[in-house]
Design an enzyme around this catalytic site. Structure first.
Site, PDB file in Angstrom:
ATOM      1  N   ASP A  87       8.186   7.387  -1.146  1.00  0.00           N
ATOM      2  CA  ASP A  87       7.020   8.028  -0.885  1.00  0.00           C
ATOM      3  C   ASP A  87       6.564   9.034  -1.873  1.00  0.00           C
ATOM      4  OD1 ASP A  87       5.029   9.429   0.789  1.00  0.00           O
ATOM      5  OD2 ASP A  87       5.805   9.708   2.435  1.00  0.00           O
ATOM      6  N   HIS A 106       5.567  10.272  10.764  1.00  0.00           N
ATOM      7  CA  HIS A 106       5.943  11.479  11.037  1.00  0.00           C
ATOM      8  C   HIS A 106       4.815  12.561  11.105  1.00  0.00           C
ATOM      9  CE1 HIS A 106       4.437  10.910   6.941  1.00  0.00           C
ATOM     10  NE2 HIS A 106       4.430  12.160   6.620  1.00  0.00           N
ATOM     11  N   ASP A 107       3.569  12.149  11.256  1.00  0.00           N
ATOM     12  CA  ASP A 107       2.528  13.054  11.420  1.00  0.00           C
ATOM     13  C   ASP A 107       1.859  12.902  12.765  1.00  0.00           C
ATOM     14  OD1 ASP A 107       2.434  14.118   8.929  1.00  0.00           O
ATOM     15  OD2 ASP A 107       1.241  12.598   7.922  1.00  0.00           O
ATOM     16  N   GLU A 147      -2.012   5.956   1.930  1.00  0.00           N
ATOM     17  CA  GLU A 147      -2.286   6.427   3.087  1.00  0.00           C
ATOM     18  C   GLU A 147      -3.898   6.943   3.100  1.00  0.00           C
ATOM     19  OE1 GLU A 147      -1.429  10.435   5.764  1.00  0.00           O
ATOM     20  OE2 GLU A 147      -1.348  10.578   3.677  1.00  0.00           O
ATOM     21  N   ASP A 157       0.866   8.969  -0.807  1.00  0.00           N
ATOM     22  CA  ASP A 157       0.163   9.978   0.184  1.00  0.00           C
ATOM     23  C   ASP A 157      -1.154  10.363  -0.044  1.00  0.00           C
ATOM     24  OD1 ASP A 157       1.195  12.195   2.074  1.00  0.00           O
ATOM     25  OD2 ASP A 157       0.442  13.465   0.421  1.00  0.00           O
TER      26      ASP A 157
HETATM   27  C1  NOJ Z   1      -0.103  13.328   4.701  1.00  0.00           C
HETATM   28  C2  NOJ Z   1       1.534  13.304   4.873  1.00  0.00           C
HETATM   29  O1  NOJ Z   1       1.673  12.222   5.752  1.00  0.00           O
HETATM   30  C3  NOJ Z   1       1.836  14.735   5.609  1.00  0.00           C
HETATM   31  O2  NOJ Z   1       2.952  14.922   6.207  1.00  0.00           O
HETATM   32  C4  NOJ Z   1       1.458  15.898   4.494  1.00  0.00           C
HETATM   33  O3  NOJ Z   1       1.289  17.012   5.192  1.00  0.00           O
HETATM   34  C5  NOJ Z   1      -0.079  15.484   3.866  1.00  0.00           C
HETATM   35  N1  NOJ Z   1      -0.176  14.104   3.589  1.00  0.00           N
HETATM   36  C6  NOJ Z   1      -0.071  16.344   2.708  1.00  0.00           C
HETATM   37  O4  NOJ Z   1       0.720  15.899   1.826  1.00  0.00           O
END
Ligand code: NOJ
Length: 538
Positions: free
Chosen positions: A98, A310-311, A236, A194
Site C-alpha cells: 500500500d 479497513h475504511d 483508490e 492510496d
Molecule cells: C484512504 C485510506 O484507505 C484511509 O485509511 C486513509 O485514512 C486515507 N486514504 C488517507 O490516507
C-alpha cells in the site's frame, strides 16, 4: 483480452495492526503475519494487500508515512519484511504493497525540511499559500494549516499531520519513482495506491479529485517504474465513474490495472450529505450500480470487487443480517460479489463473517476520522446518540478490531493488551470455530476462490442483470463462449418467489455453489429462502 495473473486470483487484505501480534505488545506485526501464511494459503488466496507498513507516527494508522524506505517500529524491521516476502513467495502468494503518494506524515524528512523556510530545497514538495481558500479536509475542517514560522498555510486533505505532496514538482515525482523502484527491486508484486485520484489537484482552481494532470502523472509513473514489470496496480479512486475508471484501467493507456470505485459504497447516505448522515440502502440503485460497472468495463478495463476494507463497516452488518442470518447472508453477499468480473478482494475476518462492533464510550475508539467527526458534531450541538449511532453504522473501527483467531484469551490475537478492543462476539465468531465447521463461511469462501480458478465464465463472462425490477432479488448471468452461469441471490430475510425466464429452463444444468444444504432445483417458479443464493451452470 490478454490473460493476466490477477484475473483468477483473489486478493486478501491485511490491516497489519489488527491481524496477529507475535511479541505481546498488543499490536499486530510482520512476524505475526508470517505465522498465519499457511492459514491464508489454505484459504486459496493468491495475493495479499498489506495496508501500510512503512515508518509512521500513526496519526492515521500508517496512512501517514514518515519514511518510505523503512518499516514501522510496531511492525518489525526491514529484515522481517524480507522474510515475509520470501515466505509468501515460497507459498506462491504475491505481495501488494500500500503506497500513500498523495501526502506524507508531517514527520517525514521532506516536510521537516520544508518547514524550515521558503527557500528550503524541499519547500516546494508541499503546497504552500499566503491565504487559505474554502477547500475542506476529508476529515473535517479547513484543508489549510497556518505555519507561524513562515507566515504561510500548507495544504492537507486529511489530518493536519498529513500534508499533501505537490505533484506539480518534477523533483518530487523523481523521488517517488526512485522509491517505487526500490520496492519493486525488493520483490513486491504490486501496489495499491492510496487516494490516487487526488494527486492531480489544482488547489487555486478548487480542484481536488480528478485534476487535469492526473493521468499524465500516472502514465509517467507507469513508464518509469512498474510499467516494465508484471505487477498488479490498483488505485483508490472515490471520484471515479465508469468512464474515468476506463481511463485508468484501459491497458492501452499504460496507467493502472484497475481501481477501487465507491459508487455502491456511497449509496447508504443522505443525498449530498456526509457518510455519517445515514440513509437506508436503495437496493434498486445498488443492483443497477453493480450492473453498470460490470457492463461498462467489459472488454475495456478491469474491475476490483469488494464490499469490505479497513475504511468500511463490516459488509455482513451493513448489507446482510449479522444476527439470526449471519452465516447465510455472509455467504450470499460473497456469492453476489465473487461471481462478478474483476479481481475480488477479501478483507481480513470477512471469511469468517466478522461483524461491526459497538463500544459504549467514545474513549474506546481510535480512528482519527471518527474522533474528529465526534468533536466537530458535539461542538455543533448534534445529539450524542445520533453521533454514536453513525459511528456504530459507519465508523472505520468496525473493520479494525483485532482478528478473531479463537475463543481463547484476547481471541488469540495477542498475549498483551490489544491496541483496540476486541469485538466481544469472538467467543462464537473465530477462525478456530470456522475451521472446525465444514459448513462455515470460511469453507464457502474457499469454494468460491476455487471456482474462479476453474471457470472462464467467472473470469471473463459477459455480465447481464436479470429480474431487473425485482425488489428483493439480485440475479445475473455470466456468459463466456458456451459456458453460462445463472446467479440468484435473495437479499432479504423474507422468503420470496421468482419466475425464472424461459431461456434458462429445460436445459441440463449443475449447481456450482449454494448456501443452503437442500438445493433448490431450477424450475419455472423458485421459492428462495432467507438470504438464499445459488449459482447454476447451464
Ligand atoms: C484512504 C485510506 O484507505 C484511509 O485509511 C486513509 O485514512 C486515507 N486514504 C488517507 O490516507
Amino acid at each position: 483480452m490478454t490473460r493476466k495473473w490477477w484475473h483468477d486470483v483473489v486478493v486478501y487484505q491485511i490491516y497489519p495492526r489488527s491481524f496477529m501480534d507475535s511479541n505481546g505488545d498488543g499490536v499486530g506485526d510482520l512476524k505475526g503475519i508470517i505465522s498465519k501464511l499457511d492459514y491464508l494459503k489454505d484459504l486459496g488466496i493468491g495475493a495479499i494487500w498489506l495496508s501500510p507498513i512503512n515508518k509512521s507516527p500513526n496519526v492515521d494508522n500508517g496512512y501517514d508515512i514518515s519514511d518510505y524506505y523503512d518499516i514501522m517500529d510496531d511492525f518489525g524491521t526491514i529484515s522481517d519484511m524480507r522474510t515475509l516476502v520470501d515466505e509468501m513467495h515460497s507459498r506462491n502468494i504475491k505481495l501488494i504493497m500500500d503506497l500513500v503518494l498523495n501526502h506524507t506524515s508531517d514527520e517525514h524528512y521532506w516536510f521537516k525540511e520544508a518547514k524550515k523556510g521558503r527557500n528550503n530545497k524541499y519547500r516546494d514538495y508541499y503546497i504552500w499559500r499566503d491565504k487559505p481558500n474554502e477547500i475542506e479536509s476529508n476529515f473535517g475542517g479547513s484543508a489549510w494549516e497556518y505555519d507561524k514560522y513562515s507566515n504561510q498555510y500548507y495544504f492537507h486533505l486529511h489530518d493536519k499531520r498529513q500534508p499533501d505532496l505537490n505533484w506539480e514538482n518534477p523533483l518530487l515525482r523523481k523521488d517517488i519513482e526512485k522509491m517505487i523502484n526500490f520496492w519493486l527491486d525488493f520483490g513486491v508484486d504490486g501496489f495499491r495506491f492510496d487516494v490516487i485520484d487526488l494527486i492531480g489537484k489544482e488547489v487555486d482552481n478548487l480542484i481536488t479529485k480528478n485534476g487535469p494532470k492526473l493521468h499524465e502523472y500516472l502514465q509517467e509513473l507507469n513508464r518509469n517504474t512498474f510499467g516494465k514489470r508484471d505487477v498488479l496496480t490498483v488505485g483508490e479512486t472515490w471520484g471515479a465513474t465508469p468512464e474515468i475508471a476506463m481511463l485508468y484501467s484501459n491497458p492501452n493507456r499504460n496507467e493502472l490495472n484497475m481501481v477501487f470505485q465507491f459508487e455502491v459504497i456511497s449509496l447508504d447516505k443522505k443525498e449530498g450529505g456526509h457518510k455519517w448522515d445515514l440513509a437506508p440502502l436503495d437496493f434498486m440503485k445498488f443492483k443497477k450500480s453493480f450492473s453498470k460497472w460490470q457492463t461498462c468495463l467489459y472488454g475495456k478495463g478491469w474491475n476490483s470487487i469488494f464490499g469490505n476494507n479497513h475504511d468500511l463497516p463490516r459488509m455482513v452488518s451493513r448489507w446482510g443480517n449479522d444476527k439470526e442470518y449471519r452465516v447465510e447472508s455472509a455467504k450470499m453477499l460473497a456469492t453476489m460479489l465473487h461471481m462478478q468480473m474483476g479481481t475480488p478482494y477479501i478483507y481480513q475476518g470477512e471469511e469468517i463473517g466478522m461483524t461491526n462492533v459497538k463500544f459504549d464510550s467514545i474513549d474506546d475508539y481510535n480512528d482519527i476520522e471518527c474522533l474528529t467527526m465526534y468533536k466537530e458534531r458535539m461542538q455543533q450541538g448534534y445529539n450524542i446518540e445520533e453521533i454514536m449511532n453513525s459511528i456504530y453504522v459507519k465508523g472505520r473501527d468496525n473493520a479494525r478490531t483485532p482478528m478473531q483467531w479463537s475463543s481463547g484469551k484476547n481471541a488469540s490475537f495477542t498475549e498483551g493488551i490489544p491496541w483496540l478492543k476486541i469485538n466481544e462476539n469472538y467467543k462464537e465468531i473465530n477462525v478456530e470455530q470456522a475451521l472446525n465447521d465444514k459448513d462455515s463461511i470460511y469453507y464457502y469462501y474457499k469454494d468460491l476462490i476455487n471456482l474462479r480458478k476453474k471457470y472462464d465464465a467467472i473470469k471473463y463472462g459477459e455480465f447481464k442483470l436479470i429480474l431487473e425490477e425485482n425488489k428483493e432479488v439480485f440475479a445475473y448471468t455470466r456468459t463466456y463462449k458456451n459456458e453460462q452461469l445463472l446467479v440468484i441471490c435473495n437479499f432479504y430475510e423474507d422468503t420470496t418467489e421468482i419466475i425464472v425466464p424461459r431461456e434458462f429452463l429445460g436445459k441440463d444444468y449443475s449447481i456450482l455453489i449454494s448456501n443452503y444444504k437442500e438445493k433448490t432445483s431450477l424450475e419455472e417458479k423458485i421459492k428462495l429462502r432467507p438470504y438464499e443464493s445459488i449459482v447454476y451452470k447451464l
